[in-house]
Design a protein around this motif. Structure first.
Motif, PDB file in Angstrom:
ATOM      1  N   GLY A   1      -8.804   4.680   5.292  1.00 41.78           N
ATOM      2  CA  GLY A   1      -9.244   3.273   5.399  1.00 41.78           C
ATOM      3  C   GLY A   1      -9.083   2.945   6.819  1.00 41.78           C
TER       4      GLY A   1
ATOM      5  N   PHE B   1      -8.413  -1.079   0.581  1.00 38.36           N
ATOM      6  CA  PHE B   1      -7.757   0.478   1.035  1.00 38.36           C
ATOM      7  C   PHE B   1      -7.962   1.061  -0.561  1.00 38.36           C
ATOM      8  CE2 PHE B   1      -6.284  -2.074   4.455  1.00 38.36           C
ATOM      9  CZ  PHE B   1      -6.431  -1.317   5.416  1.00 38.36           C
TER      10      PHE B   1
ATOM     11  N   HIS C   1       0.925  -1.377  -0.060  1.00 39.10           N
ATOM     12  CA  HIS C   1      -0.131   0.109   0.027  1.00 39.10           C
ATOM     13  C   HIS C   1       0.864   1.114  -0.181  1.00 39.10           C
ATOM     14  CE1 HIS C   1      -3.772  -2.449   0.600  1.00 39.10           C
ATOM     15  NE2 HIS C   1      -2.862  -3.121   1.236  1.00 39.10           N
TER      16      HIS C   1
ATOM     17  N   PHE D   1      -5.214   6.165   2.371  1.00 41.80           N
ATOM     18  CA  PHE D   1      -4.858   4.771   2.946  1.00 41.80           C
ATOM     19  C   PHE D   1      -5.240   5.122   4.439  1.00 41.80           C
ATOM     20  CE2 PHE D   1      -2.217   2.503   5.839  1.00 41.80           C
ATOM     21  CZ  PHE D   1      -2.338   0.930   5.510  1.00 41.80           C
TER      22      PHE D   1
END
Length: 112
Positions: free
Chosen positions: A43, A110, A34, A40
């Protein structure tokens, strides 16, 4: 609450901010596939609310960008609680690994 900060943008309105790419777990996030950007971290916030603090649901809104996570609203205590929870994850590589692994196993995606 470091590396997050809570500011009062106008009287009675608050923003919880995190500059993306400034946490102790950025390398771990990248190892997990990620990008440690604001999306992100939104999330992460959503997961923490849904799994650990459902009483926070609906008490603030999100407005992340690539370079920054932002949650905002009039409920200072809710934003403080979110900030405390996020700061704990931002400083703990093992907790971040567990959170991302469990989320992905549950089908969470995400948006990074």
């Amino acid at each position: 609450m470091h590396p997050l900060r809570l500011i009062e943008s106008v009287p009675g309105k608050y923003s919880l901010l995190l500059d993306a790419g400034t946490t102790q777990v950025d390398d771990v996030i990248e190892e997990l596939g990620h990008t440690p950007n604001g999306y992100f971290w939104e999330g992460v916030a959503q997961l923490l609310v849904s799994t650990e603090a459902p009483a926070l649901e609906g008490r603030f809104s999100y407005d992340p960008e690539g370079g920054m996570f932002c949650a905002y609203g009039a409920d200072r205590s809710a934003l403080e609680e979110l900030g405390t929870r996020m700061a704990a994850v931002a400083a703990d590589a093992d907790r971040m690994r567990r959170l991302v692994t469990a989320a992905e196993a549950d089908g969470f995606e995400f948006d990074d």
